[in-house]
Design a protein around this motif. Sequence first.
Motif, PDB file in Angstrom:
ATOM      1  N   ALA A 207      -4.959 -15.660   4.277  1.00 28.24           N
ATOM      2  CA  ALA A 207      -6.365 -15.569   4.694  1.00 28.24           C
ATOM      3  C   ALA A 207      -7.247 -15.871   3.501  1.00 28.24           C
ATOM      4  CB  ALA A 207      -6.696 -14.197   5.265  1.00 28.24           C
ATOM      5  N   ALA A 208      -8.441 -16.375   3.787  1.00 28.67           N
ATOM      6  CA  ALA A 208      -9.447 -16.606   2.760  1.00 28.67           C
ATOM      7  C   ALA A 208     -10.655 -15.723   3.053  1.00 28.67           C
ATOM      8  CB  ALA A 208      -9.869 -18.071   2.727  1.00 28.67           C
TER       9      ALA A 208
ATOM     10  N   ASP B  11     -15.222 -15.491  -2.553  1.00 29.69           N
ATOM     11  CA  ASP B  11     -14.507 -16.621  -3.137  1.00 29.69           C
ATOM     12  C   ASP B  11     -13.089 -16.247  -3.561  1.00 29.69           C
ATOM     13  OD1 ASP B  11     -14.001 -19.175  -3.865  1.00 29.69           O
ATOM     14  OD2 ASP B  11     -15.389 -19.263  -5.551  1.00 29.69           O
ATOM     15  N   LEU B  12     -12.387 -15.552  -2.661  1.00 25.53           N
ATOM     16  CA  LEU B  12     -10.997 -15.178  -2.913  1.00 25.53           C
ATOM     17  C   LEU B  12     -10.136 -15.561  -1.714  1.00 25.53           C
ATOM     18  CD1 LEU B  12     -11.476 -11.652  -4.530  1.00 25.53           C
ATOM     19  CD2 LEU B  12     -10.576 -13.681  -5.681  1.00 25.53           C
ATOM     20  N   ALA B  13      -8.860 -15.802  -1.975  1.00 28.91           N
ATOM     21  CA  ALA B  13      -7.915 -16.125  -0.922  1.00 28.91           C
ATOM     22  C   ALA B  13      -6.521 -15.705  -1.352  1.00 28.91           C
ATOM     23  CB  ALA B  13      -7.933 -17.620  -0.607  1.00 28.91           C
ATOM     24  N   VAL B  14      -5.657 -15.518  -0.371  1.00 30.00           N
ATOM     25  CA  VAL B  14      -4.246 -15.213  -0.625  1.00 30.00           C
ATOM     26  C   VAL B  14      -3.396 -16.223   0.133  1.00 30.00           C
ATOM     27  CG1 VAL B  14      -2.377 -13.538  -0.358  1.00 30.00           C
ATOM     28  CG2 VAL B  14      -4.674 -12.744  -0.964  1.00 30.00           C
ATOM     29  N   ILE B  15      -2.427 -16.830  -0.572  1.00 27.85           N
ATOM     30  CA  ILE B  15      -1.434 -17.678   0.068  1.00 27.85           C
ATOM     31  C   ILE B  15      -0.060 -17.048  -0.168  1.00 27.85           C
ATOM     32  CG2 ILE B  15      -2.871 -19.718  -0.301  1.00 27.85           C
ATOM     33  CD1 ILE B  15      -0.967 -20.592  -2.508  1.00 27.85           C
TER      34      ILE B  15
ATOM     35  N   LYS C  83      -8.141  -7.032  -6.443  1.00 30.78           N
ATOM     36  CA  LYS C  83      -7.157  -6.133  -5.839  1.00 30.78           C
ATOM     37  C   LYS C  83      -7.646  -5.592  -4.503  1.00 30.78           C
ATOM     38  CE  LYS C  83      -5.134  -3.182  -8.589  1.00 30.78           C
ATOM     39  NZ  LYS C  83      -4.984  -2.122  -9.624  1.00 30.78           N
ATOM     40  N   THR C  84      -8.927  -5.234  -4.415  1.00 26.88           N
ATOM     41  CA  THR C  84      -9.480  -4.710  -3.165  1.00 26.88           C
ATOM     42  C   THR C  84      -9.330  -5.722  -2.040  1.00 26.88           C
ATOM     43  OG1 THR C  84     -11.079  -3.281  -4.281  1.00 26.88           O
ATOM     44  CG2 THR C  84     -11.602  -3.940  -2.029  1.00 26.88           C
ATOM     45  N   VAL C  85      -9.699  -6.975  -2.306  1.00 25.14           N
ATOM     46  CA  VAL C  85      -9.633  -8.017  -1.284  1.00 25.14           C
ATOM     47  C   VAL C  85      -8.186  -8.396  -0.977  1.00 25.14           C
ATOM     48  CG1 VAL C  85     -10.191 -10.438  -0.790  1.00 25.14           C
ATOM     49  CG2 VAL C  85     -11.933  -8.923  -1.790  1.00 25.14           C
TER      50      VAL C  85
ATOM     51  N   LYS D  27      -2.268  -6.602   3.824  1.00 22.08           N
ATOM     52  CA  LYS D  27      -1.959  -5.540   4.786  1.00 22.08           C
ATOM     53  C   LYS D  27      -2.382  -5.899   6.206  1.00 22.08           C
ATOM     54  CE  LYS D  27      -2.815  -0.592   5.654  1.00 22.08           C
ATOM     55  NZ  LYS D  27      -3.537  -0.709   6.948  1.00 22.08           N
ATOM     56  N   ASP D  28      -3.613  -6.448   6.345  1.00 23.57           N
ATOM     57  CA  ASP D  28      -4.194  -6.631   7.674  1.00 23.57           C
ATOM     58  C   ASP D  28      -4.437  -8.093   8.053  1.00 23.57           C
ATOM     59  OD1 ASP D  28      -4.460  -3.780   8.150  1.00 23.57           O
ATOM     60  OD2 ASP D  28      -6.125  -3.816   6.721  1.00 23.57           O
ATOM     61  N   GLY D  29      -4.185  -9.010   7.134  1.00 24.82           N
ATOM     62  CA  GLY D  29      -4.435 -10.409   7.438  1.00 24.82           C
ATOM     63  C   GLY D  29      -5.888 -10.817   7.332  1.00 24.82           C
ATOM     64  N   ARG D  30      -6.745  -9.903   6.919  1.00 20.62           N
ATOM     65  CA  ARG D  30      -8.172 -10.173   6.771  1.00 20.62           C
ATOM     66  C   ARG D  30      -8.798  -9.040   5.983  1.00 20.62           C
ATOM     67  NH1 ARG D  30     -11.332  -7.275  10.636  1.00 20.62           N
ATOM     68  NH2 ARG D  30     -10.012  -6.012  12.020  1.00 20.62           N
ATOM     69  N   VAL D  31     -10.054  -9.225   5.574  1.00 16.07           N
ATOM     70  CA  VAL D  31     -10.788  -8.161   4.885  1.00 16.07           C
ATOM     71  C   VAL D  31     -11.411  -7.253   5.933  1.00 16.07           C
ATOM     72  CG1 VAL D  31     -12.722  -7.647   3.352  1.00 16.07           C
ATOM     73  CG2 VAL D  31     -11.232  -9.573   2.850  1.00 16.07           C
ATOM     74  N   THR D  32     -11.034  -6.002   5.905  1.00 19.39           N
ATOM     75  CA  THR D  32     -11.523  -5.043   6.902  1.00 19.39           C
ATOM     76  C   THR D  32     -12.635  -4.148   6.366  1.00 19.39           C
ATOM     77  OG1 THR D  32      -9.772  -3.493   6.251  1.00 19.39           O
ATOM     78  CG2 THR D  32      -9.300  -4.989   8.092  1.00 19.39           C
ATOM     79  N   ASP D  33     -12.744  -4.043   5.057  1.00 16.75           N
ATOM     80  CA  ASP D  33     -13.767  -3.203   4.439  1.00 16.75           C
ATOM     81  C   ASP D  33     -14.272  -3.920   3.194  1.00 16.75           C
ATOM     82  OD1 ASP D  33     -15.414  -1.246   3.428  1.00 16.75           O
ATOM     83  OD2 ASP D  33     -13.817   0.167   2.935  1.00 16.75           O
ATOM     84  N   SER D  34     -15.360  -4.679   3.359  1.00 17.70           N
ATOM     85  CA  SER D  34     -15.829  -5.532   2.263  1.00 17.70           C
ATOM     86  C   SER D  34     -16.536  -4.743   1.164  1.00 17.70           C
ATOM     87  CB  SER D  34     -16.785  -6.595   2.808  1.00 17.70           C
ATOM     88  OG  SER D  34     -18.011  -6.004   3.210  1.00 17.70           O
ATOM     89  N   GLY D  35     -17.156  -3.626   1.535  1.00 17.74           N
ATOM     90  CA  GLY D  35     -17.961  -2.895   0.566  1.00 17.74           C
ATOM     91  C   GLY D  35     -19.236  -3.629   0.198  1.00 17.74           C
ATOM     92  N   ARG D  36     -19.569  -4.693   0.953  1.00 14.61           N
ATOM     93  CA  ARG D  36     -20.739  -5.519   0.676  1.00 14.61           C
ATOM     94  C   ARG D  36     -21.849  -5.204   1.664  1.00 14.61           C
ATOM     95  NH1 ARG D  36     -19.557 -10.478  -1.849  1.00 14.61           N
ATOM     96  NH2 ARG D  36     -21.796 -10.821  -1.678  1.00 14.61           N
TER      97      ARG D  36
END
Length: 350
Positions: free
Chosen positions: A113-114, A119-123, A244-246, A252-261
């Motif tokens: 997911a990106a 401006d972060l992503a995980v492959i 680390k947060t993102v 864990k969830d395949g997406r950001v669930t709690d952005s804190g933004r």
Amino acid sequence: MNVSRTRAVTVTASLAAVLLVAGCSGSGSGNSGESTTQAAPMAQGDLQGDYQKVIKDVLPSVVQIDASNSLGSGVVYDGKGHIVTNAHVVGKEKTFKVTTATGEQALGAKLVAAYPEQDLAVIKLDKVPDGLKAAKFADSTKAEVGQIVLAMGSPLGLSSSVTQGIISATGRTVSEPRTEGAPGATIANMVQTSAAINPGNSGGALVTLDSEVIGIPTLAATDPQMGDSAAPGIGFAIPSAMVKTVADQIIKDGRVTDSGRAALGITGRTVLGDDYKPAGVAVVDAQKGGGAAKAGLEDGDIITGLGGSEITTITSLSEVLAGEKPGDKTKVTYVRGGSEKTVDVTLGEI
């Protein structure tokens, strides 16, 4: 200075600079000085040994990412083959070729997911090779100005390259411009570094002498007054705490669930005043249930202030919001029908 790009950005605080996303390479270097004292040879030898140890420890965890239309860098996040990088490195691609520091045959990888807003992503590698080494991440909240750091990545496609510098500032807020396929992320608490950051470094590692990643290099500055050439010694990295947060949420969830933004809950656009200069942000859509709509803001209102800060553009609004938290209550100044009004708004979350 102004800013240009691979993607142009602006910086808050006392800087007025044009910044370049260092990340994707389509296919300067920093300055250093030295002083000599009677004890210099021993001190120099000790520092050289520290550098070599850090490079030996961390470089195997830094990879090159080929996203078909661009090249960037990444950092091995865990032993399961997850790699963290910049969202602008992966772009709209779903599959990638990853080359490790050992220079072995490229490995296949797929997008998990990106999260362009940060401006972060995980492959993730299709197959985890033997001996894959995950990097250790530092506590970026303890980053100090003057701390020596090394930037590792693939600038201009030159894999396994290393530059050195210091942390030259912390707490910078940087905004990327909105471009085709890129929403224009506004990123708070960036680590500023004098280590040379060039196209292709994006997504790589900014590393302390403790062999820990303290940030992901993302942006470098250019100086338009010098033909948009590199402005040596001004680069920016996303702090490891946010990385680390993102990354943890995406894995864990395949997406950001709690952005804190924090968010106002509007779609807006910059409007010009009678002098043809930016004069505020027009509310194109006050989203139902959002903080702005709940406080009474309507489509067509022009926001000119938030929390005591003047708002002239959508970028300035994003930068002020980057310093707020979801649930905070703040004053919003706006113009409706030629009259200025103020209302308290409880901020939501992106």
